[in-house]
Design an enzyme around this catalytic site. Structure first.
Site, PDB file in Angstrom:
ATOM      1  N   GLU A 135      -3.158   7.532  -4.182  1.00 18.14           N
ATOM      2  CA  GLU A 135      -3.160   6.262  -3.450  1.00 18.14           C
ATOM      3  C   GLU A 135      -3.093   5.091  -4.419  1.00 18.14           C
ATOM      4  O   GLU A 135      -3.754   5.097  -5.461  1.00 18.14           O
ATOM      5  CB  GLU A 135      -4.429   6.157  -2.600  1.00 18.14           C
ATOM      6  CG  GLU A 135      -4.563   4.867  -1.813  1.00 18.14           C
ATOM      7  CD  GLU A 135      -5.892   4.785  -1.082  1.00 18.14           C
ATOM      8  OE1 GLU A 135      -5.897   4.956   0.146  1.00 18.14           O
ATOM      9  OE2 GLU A 135      -6.928   4.563  -1.744  1.00 18.14           O
ATOM     10  N   TYR A 172       0.864  -1.191   0.000  1.00 19.76           N
ATOM     11  CA  TYR A 172       0.000   0.000   0.000  1.00 19.76           C
ATOM     12  C   TYR A 172       0.891   1.229   0.000  1.00 19.76           C
ATOM     13  O   TYR A 172       1.894   1.281   0.717  1.00 19.76           O
ATOM     14  CB  TYR A 172      -0.896   0.016   1.239  1.00 19.76           C
ATOM     15  CG  TYR A 172      -1.708   1.280   1.379  1.00 19.76           C
ATOM     16  CD1 TYR A 172      -2.964   1.395   0.810  1.00 19.76           C
ATOM     17  CD2 TYR A 172      -1.201   2.380   2.077  1.00 19.76           C
ATOM     18  CE1 TYR A 172      -3.710   2.566   0.924  1.00 19.76           C
ATOM     19  CE2 TYR A 172      -1.940   3.552   2.194  1.00 19.76           C
ATOM     20  CZ  TYR A 172      -3.182   3.639   1.615  1.00 19.76           C
ATOM     21  OH  TYR A 172      -3.902   4.792   1.727  1.00 19.76           O
TER      22      TYR A 172
END
Length: 376
Positions: A185, A101
């Site tokens: 993101e 992530y």
């Protein structure tokens, strides 16, 4: 300004971030043609501005063009948390060896930027933060110095990502700055079996105040509940619960969300009809909430001031008349207090609508809505 995944990936590709080969399709036939061009198994991904696509069936694999057309036919038009998938992203299926992530975002509390990186990707970051907060590396980024190659290497090393991921982190920061984004993101950022780092997904939120510096062309049809609410002048935010909430005034709505949560249920939305709402505004708000398939019950919590309770009651009655049978499926719990509350309660009592239940207190109304949402 939130972007769709395919738009975010277009920005990624422009800044040298590896992404799977693919294109967006608006019809099943287009999906078939793209799959044929790619010449490999593909993934069909619903393009909606919300999470939970996989759980909702909005991400599907297809071994070839015919299957791609079939799967795209199932996904296009699908409703995912109040968002309609008008397009799908058709891209080469990429098998991850490891999932990570990575995100950069504006940290308003600190007046700067925040990097969030984890060696555990592929799950919702909120869930990871709750279950294993130490798994997420959080580093404040100095707006003056930003993220250079050395900073990116330190971020990757601290989070346990391979050294090859550092270059992608540096380029994600480049997207953040060059495109005037407030959020960039990737979840998951993957390492493939042949050790390539690839952005398998992408989420970008652009700062609309910087539009004058760019040639963005990201206008989309008003297909989400937020878009439809905005078109009606309503202050609405979609949430993930089952109890729809309407109130007058942001403070009262926030308090109502807390009380619903305290009653053991999760709110499905934030909807503030404002301090001087008319019957039409109330009707518009109820129509938006009842259009959300996740809603199992509705709580209308109004303290009459500028907004008179009789106007709210008339709005509820008007909305239910317009909705007809669509307004019968889910109970509506109403708590009215303040200006013209007695008149409002009388209007609802005389209407005798089978969906409406009146409860005199805020706590009692929240408990009733929570119980009804649970099917009790």
């Amino acid at each position: 300004m939130d972007l769709y995944e395919y738009q975010a990936k277009e920005l990624f590709g422009r800044h040298g971030i590896p992404i799977p080969a693919g294109r967006v399709a608006a019809t099943p036939q287009e999906a078939r043609a793209i799959a044929a061009e790619l010449g490999a198994p593909v993934v069909i991904k619903a393009q909606v501005k919300t999470g939970g696509r996989g759980k909702a069936g909005g991400i599907r694999t297809a071994p070839g063009p015919a299957a791609a057309e079939d799967e795209a036919g199932h996904v296009i038009g699908m409703d995912i948390k109040g968002h309609t998938a008008h397009r799908v992203l058709v891209e080469t299926a990429t098998v991850p060896f490891e999932e990570y992530y990575a995100a950069f975002l504006v940290d308003r509390a600190e007046g700067g930027f925040l990097a969030m990186v984890s060696a555990q990707g592929g799950m919702e970051i909120e869930e990871l933060a709750a279950t294993d907060p130490d798994a997420i590396v959080r580093v404040q980024i100095d707006p003056e110095t930003g993220v250079d190659a050395e900073t990116a290497r330190q971020l990757a090393a601290k989070a346990g990502l391979p050294e090859a991921a550092a270059q992608v982190l540096e380029r994600l920061w480049r997207v953040m700055v060059a495109e005037d984004a407030v959020l960039v993101e990737v979840n998951p950022l993957i390492c493939t079996t042949d050790q390539r780092i690839v952005a398998l997904d992408g989420k970008v939120t652009l700062d609309g105040n910087a539009a004058y510096r760019h040639s963005w062309e990201y206008a989309e049809p008003a297909d989400s509940l937020e878009d439809r609410a905005r078109a009606k002048g309503l202050n609405y935010v979609k949430l993930d619960g089952r109890v729809g909430v309407i109130g007058n005034g942001a403070g009262l709505v926030m308090s109502t969300l807390d009380v619903v949560a305290g009653a053991g249920a999760a709110p499905a939305n934030f909807l503030d009809i404002g301090g001087g709402a008319s019957a039409q505004v109330m009707a518009d708000g109820l129509e938006i909430i009842l259009a959300d398939p996740d809603v199992r019950s509705v709580l209308v919590n109004v303290f009459g001031g500028i907004t008179a309770c009789d106007a709210v009651a008339n709005g509820i009655v008007t909305a239910l008349e317009l909705l007809g049978e669509r307004g019968l499926g889910r109970p509506i719990v109403v708590r009215l207090d303040g200006n013209n509350a007695e008149a409002g309660r009388r209007i609802l009592s005389e209407a005798r609508h089978p969906a409406v239940r009146q409860v005199p207190t805020m706590d009692g109304a929240a408990e009733t809505a929570a119980r009804l949402a649970a099917g009790a």
